[in-house]
Design a protein around this motif. Structure first.
Motif, PDB file in Angstrom:
ATOM      1  N   THR B  25       0.832  -1.201   0.000  1.00 22.59           N
ATOM      2  CA  THR B  25       0.000   0.000   0.000  1.00 22.59           C
ATOM      3  C   THR B  25       0.870   1.256   0.000  1.00 22.59           C
ATOM      4  O   THR B  25       1.660   1.471   0.924  1.00 22.59           O
ATOM      5  CB  THR B  25      -0.907   0.023   1.244  1.00 22.59           C
ATOM      6  OG1 THR B  25      -1.692  -1.153   1.261  1.00 22.59           O
ATOM      7  CG2 THR B  25      -1.808   1.256   1.236  1.00 22.59           C
ATOM      8  N   LEU B  50       2.592   1.596   3.804  1.00 20.86           N
ATOM      9  CA  LEU B  50       1.991   0.924   4.955  1.00 20.86           C
ATOM     10  C   LEU B  50       2.193  -0.591   4.855  1.00 20.86           C
ATOM     11  O   LEU B  50       1.270  -1.332   4.512  1.00 20.86           O
ATOM     12  CB  LEU B  50       0.497   1.253   5.025  1.00 20.86           C
ATOM     13  CG  LEU B  50       0.151   2.719   5.296  1.00 20.86           C
ATOM     14  CD1 LEU B  50      -1.327   3.003   5.015  1.00 20.86           C
ATOM     15  CD2 LEU B  50       0.492   3.084   6.738  1.00 20.86           C
ATOM     16  N   ARG B  52       2.605  -4.551   5.733  1.00 25.04           N
ATOM     17  CA  ARG B  52       1.821  -5.408   6.629  1.00 25.04           C
ATOM     18  C   ARG B  52       2.695  -6.350   7.446  1.00 25.04           C
ATOM     19  O   ARG B  52       2.251  -6.929   8.421  1.00 25.04           O
ATOM     20  CB  ARG B  52       0.811  -6.226   5.805  1.00 25.04           C
ATOM     21  CG  ARG B  52      -0.365  -5.395   5.323  1.00 25.04           C
ATOM     22  CD  ARG B  52      -1.100  -6.110   4.196  1.00 25.04           C
ATOM     23  NE  ARG B  52      -0.212  -6.346   3.049  1.00 25.04           N
ATOM     24  CZ  ARG B  52      -0.612  -6.751   1.857  1.00 25.04           C
ATOM     25  NH1 ARG B  52      -1.897  -6.991   1.648  1.00 25.04           N
ATOM     26  NH2 ARG B  52       0.246  -6.916   0.882  1.00 25.04           N
ATOM     27  N   ASP B  53       3.909  -6.541   6.997  1.00 24.50           N
ATOM     28  CA  ASP B  53       4.781  -7.441   7.756  1.00 24.50           C
ATOM     29  C   ASP B  53       6.247  -7.069   7.512  1.00 24.50           C
ATOM     30  O   ASP B  53       6.553  -6.191   6.708  1.00 24.50           O
ATOM     31  CB  ASP B  53       4.500  -8.902   7.404  1.00 24.50           C
ATOM     32  CG  ASP B  53       4.632  -9.175   5.916  1.00 24.50           C
ATOM     33  OD1 ASP B  53       5.481  -8.511   5.260  1.00 24.50           O
ATOM     34  OD2 ASP B  53       3.901 -10.028   5.397  1.00 24.50           O
ATOM     35  N   GLU B  97       2.175   1.176  11.279  1.00 30.36           N
ATOM     36  CA  GLU B  97       0.952   1.142  12.081  1.00 30.36           C
ATOM     37  C   GLU B  97       0.111  -0.113  11.869  1.00 30.36           C
ATOM     38  O   GLU B  97      -0.697  -0.463  12.720  1.00 30.36           O
ATOM     39  CB  GLU B  97       0.106   2.393  11.794  1.00 30.36           C
ATOM     40  CG  GLU B  97      -0.431   2.463  10.385  1.00 30.36           C
ATOM     41  CD  GLU B  97      -0.806   3.905  10.001  1.00 30.36           C
ATOM     42  OE1 GLU B  97      -1.999   4.174   9.868  1.00 30.36           O
ATOM     43  OE2 GLU B  97       0.113   4.752   9.843  1.00 30.36           O
ATOM     44  N   ARG B  98       0.272  -0.780  10.708  1.00 31.47           N
ATOM     45  CA  ARG B  98      -0.469  -2.030  10.498  1.00 31.47           C
ATOM     46  C   ARG B  98       0.189  -3.212  11.204  1.00 31.47           C
ATOM     47  O   ARG B  98      -0.411  -4.282  11.302  1.00 31.47           O
ATOM     48  CB  ARG B  98      -0.566  -2.332   9.009  1.00 31.47           C
ATOM     49  CG  ARG B  98      -1.476  -1.373   8.274  1.00 31.47           C
ATOM     50  CD  ARG B  98      -1.608  -1.770   6.822  1.00 31.47           C
ATOM     51  NE  ARG B  98      -2.576  -0.919   6.151  1.00 31.47           N
ATOM     52  CZ  ARG B  98      -2.834  -0.963   4.854  1.00 31.47           C
ATOM     53  NH1 ARG B  98      -2.193  -1.826   4.076  1.00 31.47           N
ATOM     54  NH2 ARG B  98      -3.718  -0.158   4.323  1.00 31.47           N
ATOM     55  N   MET B  99       1.425  -3.021  11.599  1.00 39.68           N
ATOM     56  CA  MET B  99       2.150  -4.110  12.283  1.00 39.68           C
ATOM     57  C   MET B  99       2.079  -3.838  13.779  1.00 39.68           C
ATOM     58  O   MET B  99       3.003  -3.286  14.363  1.00 39.68           O
ATOM     59  CB  MET B  99       3.602  -4.151  11.804  1.00 39.68           C
ATOM     60  CG  MET B  99       3.704  -4.537  10.340  1.00 39.68           C
ATOM     61  SD  MET B  99       5.411  -4.414   9.708  1.00 39.68           S
ATOM     62  CE  MET B  99       6.265  -5.475  10.858  1.00 39.68           C
ATOM     63  N   ARG B 100       0.962  -4.209  14.363  1.00 36.60           N
ATOM     64  CA  ARG B 100       0.750  -3.850  15.767  1.00 36.60           C
ATOM     65  C   ARG B 100       0.395  -5.061  16.631  1.00 36.60           C
ATOM     66  O   ARG B 100      -0.152  -4.924  17.713  1.00 36.60           O
ATOM     67  CB  ARG B 100      -0.317  -2.765  15.882  1.00 36.60           C
ATOM     68  CG  ARG B 100      -1.631  -3.090  15.228  1.00 36.60           C
ATOM     69  CD  ARG B 100      -2.669  -2.000  15.520  1.00 36.60           C
ATOM     70  NE  ARG B 100      -3.928  -2.357  14.924  1.00 36.60           N
ATOM     71  CZ  ARG B 100      -4.370  -1.907  13.747  1.00 36.60           C
ATOM     72  NH1 ARG B 100      -3.631  -1.074  13.042  1.00 36.60           N
ATOM     73  NH2 ARG B 100      -5.534  -2.298  13.270  1.00 36.60           N
ATOM     74  N   GLY B 117       4.492  -1.338  15.500  1.00 33.66           N
ATOM     75  CA  GLY B 117       3.362  -0.430  15.391  1.00 33.66           C
ATOM     76  C   GLY B 117       2.415  -0.470  16.576  1.00 33.66           C
ATOM     77  O   GLY B 117       1.471   0.339  16.660  1.00 33.66           O
TER      78      GLY B 117
END
Lengths: 487, 487
Positions: B25, B50, B52-53, B97-100, B117
């Motif tokens: 993204t 952004l 994801r991993d 922030e998506r890795m929280r 995140g």
């Protein structure tokens, strides 16, 4: 690309350095500088430099840089991984033993500033004299020096409460490989001005610079101390006891040592003068020490812990120290185990750490694996609160370590492979030195290793700082030979 | 030699990265990513990634390396020194922030593994859910993320007992500037296998790599808590009170905050809803918090401290919290001061530390120096136990910060020169970011600075990691341009 500094005859080295450094004491090294305690590493001869101050250290480092001479930083000489021994005899042995001043004590700040050559015992005594505690504590504290303790990030028995050596250091003064002095003797608890050079030097085993002085954290002396020897059925129970104690006593737990049955057995065998709390050595004991405030009674806290732990089936028997003398006896027992080990002579010693909850699994699996390899005795003891065990393998009674020479590599591999599989460390507190360079290559993260090599090349492009320790010795390509050097 | 990465039009950047990273993204950054809280730094626009991993983070870093694009690591965005703002708008904003995820909790080991995140509040809650404490605590904890907190080595109110962020971290997973992943998520208390890459990344403000996950230390939750607001005659008395409390209570002191009279005054002015313990704001107050074991009564310990301190003339008045609600009120007051400061608008803010015993001298001399420069109000508060003060200068009542624009550089210089003269730090907990790069050059040790530059060049030769933060942006000579990059 990869090449150790060319060995030089001592006379040649002396002459060149003496010419370059007319006012610095240089002399042939006595035997004590040439051997490590277990006798695994020794040097045929060596030249020793004894600077009197930081400026002289800087001159020595600069001269060695120019001449392309490797420097072997030497502290108290008590290291167990050969970091302080140059088997080739070609490096200059640099000892800061003359730099042992306590430069300042600030009791109101809980800070002490010591030169690198001060022994740990001297620093402890200076702190005590000011009504404070310097909590680093380990068996060799009478000899080990602050510089070496920080260079190797020493651990010891009070890490559980106070942290490793790095956690006790607020600032450093150091000579970097280019011969310049970094003035970083800060006395601050918070300082976010740039990269953490302090922690980079701490634990780098003299491969990135020479620590010449340190500002160290002190603590209030616990008003009341207490200790107990508790018999536990197995290591899992010892771990559960630690959790129970954490809930009951919190930060008051200063040490939590696991002692396997072989330790007391060995003491009976070779050091019968050491007093023992139990008539028969239990399979597993825990030595727990508390340091509490003036309003708390440690004996009472230990009594309550014993009752709760006994009810939970975690403790079978125990002795709570009734006097300072008895507390000291418990520690004499604990601290005598390494000496007993030396007298008996280990086949293979392992200074390992695993995640706390994996300790019982590690012990069970390592014991089982070794049982199939031959008739051996295992002395497993250590700092359970840190997940740090000294898992040492010895000959069967009546046999010699030499009978097991051929087995040693396989034993080490079995133990270290298991540690690695459990996400542990093959050097918890002793460091890499020269003994574990290959282990680091085998078990270390390759990305981290490459980063370490890049940092080493960036800060010590000529590779003069303790070459061969931690990382394989390399003379970097692309370094212009300096005047007088061999490049 | 010295040259910032060439600014690129956003569309160009997007296109190149989108082609290279089709599954990640990428979108134009919303305004919240483009400004820092005090409004000192802002970017006209920016492109946001952004992932994801961790694998996606690695792909992004590798792509930016190849394309010669700077990366701006973005955490919660609460930093106060502009480290998270790219005024040129040319870098890729990388938010985790998506890795929280909280990847694991090991209550029996006192360890929690969180992705970068995760907010600090989320980590605190997860620890609490497991009956444990994650002690890092600061005003922005609802927004600040673990990655940013570690990258900036955050401090906060509990450093006195539990240390800074670096002291709470056992291991890291990180993407290094070459796009490779360092798997260093150890859960060990002792691990002496090579250089301390963990502490090097912690506090490097995203200039040496991207922290993607961390294993963090947990603690037993103190069974009983208590707090008091104590009125002290002056900062020297507050320091003596700290020493007295250390002797009486030892490790049970969780926080020791100094609050100058301007704090309560400001709250009355702009946040009158905040309850205050005293009818008239005292010149100096201390907020002390205790965390004790089940057998100790914090109110009793505070009462004893009050009596002894009152007798010694160190305390004039005080309120001991009689309930959890009142304890929370004390903290609301303390934690509302930064918000009140923002509403009033500082002329110049200083996040400084000096050696503990120099705190009174610093305050007296700074006050005196500024008194001669104009009509200003000073709000001095902070973590006295750490020698860390927020010494902030405000307009006189009724005037605006804009009236003082011309004075600001001189104010900052007076304060920072004094800090430097007292062997202190001009950035105790907020870091260097972009705001204090020149301060670091002015006050930093030149040998350390050169070592930092060498490390930066070694690990990030292309200079893509947060260029311009901590150190001036440089594209190094001798770096071969990579395919597609501008070198």
């Amino acid at each position: 690309m990869s090449q150790a500094p060319a060995p030089r005859p001592t006379a040649d080295l002396t002459e060149m350095l003496a010419t370059r450094l007319p006012r610095i004491t240089l002399r042939p090294a006595e035997p004590r500088y040439l051997e490590e305690p277990r006798g695994r590493y020794s040097a045929p001869s060596g030249m020793l430099a004894l600077p009197r101050d930081t400026a002289e250290v800087a001159q020595i480092v600069a001269a060695c840089g120019e001449l392309g001479i490797g420097i072997l930083p030497y502290g108290g000489g008590t290291g167990l991984v050969g970091g302080q021994v140059d088997q080739g005899g070609a490096m200059l042995i640099l000892s800061l033993e003359r730099m042992r001043a306590i430069r300042a004590i600030h009791p109101d700040e809980n800070v002490l500033v010591a030169e690198a050559g001060a022994t740990l015992a001297a620093v402890q005594a200076a702190a005590e004299g000011a009504g404070r505690l310097f909590p680093l504590s380990l068996a060799s504290e009478g000899t080990a020096q602050i510089g070496g303790l920080l260079a190797t990030n020493a651990g010891g028995v009070n890490v559980l409460r106070y942290g490793n050596a790095r956690d006790l250091c607020l600032g450093l003064e150091a000579v970097l490989p280019d011969g310049r002095i970094w003035h970083g003797l800060r006395r601050l608890r918070k300082d976010n001005t740039g990269y953490d050079l302090r922690n980079l030097l701490i634990g780098s085993e003299g491969t990135l610079g020479i620590i010449t002085a340190a500002s160290l954290r002190l603590f209030p002396r616990p008003a009341r101390r207490g200790a107990a020897m508790l018999v536990v059925p197995d290591p899992a129970a010892a771990l559960a006891l630690l959790t129970l104690a954490g809930g009951q006593i919190g930060a008051g737990i200063e040490a939590f040592e696991l002692i396997g049955g072989a330790g007391p057995d060995f003491l009976r065998e070779v050091m019968p003068e050491v007093r023992q709390p139990f008539a028969t050595a239990p399979d597993w004991m825990v030595l727990i020490e508390l340091g509490l405030g003036p309003a708390q009674d440690p004996a009472e806290a230990l009594e309550q812990l014993f009752v709760a732990a006994h009810e939970a089936g975690l403790v079978e028997d125990g002795v709570i120290a009734q006097s300072e003398a008895q507390r000291a006896e418990f520690w004499t027992l604990r601290e005598s185990i390494p000496e007993a080990n030396r007298k008996i002579g280990a086949v293979s010693s392992h200074d390992i750490a695993v995640p706390l909850s994996s300790v019982p699994e590690f012990i069970a699996r390592a014991d089982a694996a070794l049982a199939g390899m031959g008739d051996m005795r295992i002395n497993c003891f250590g700092h359970l609160g840190d997940g740090n065990l000294h898992y040492n393998v010895f000959p069967a009674k009546g046999r010699s370590r030499h009978d097991y020479e051929a087995l040693r590599p396989a034993i080490k591999e079995v133990v270290h492979d298991l540690v690695h599989a459990l996400d542990g460390s093959v050097s918890a507190e002793h460091g890499i030195g020269r003994l574990k360079v290959a282990d680091l290559e085998r078990y270390g993260d390759p990305v981290k290793l490459d980063a370490m090599r890049a940092i080493k090349a960036a800060l010590d492009p000529a590779g003069i700082m303790n070459p061969g320790a931690v990382l394989r010795a390399e003379l970097r390509t692309g370094v212009t030979p300096r005047p007088g050097g061999t490049g």
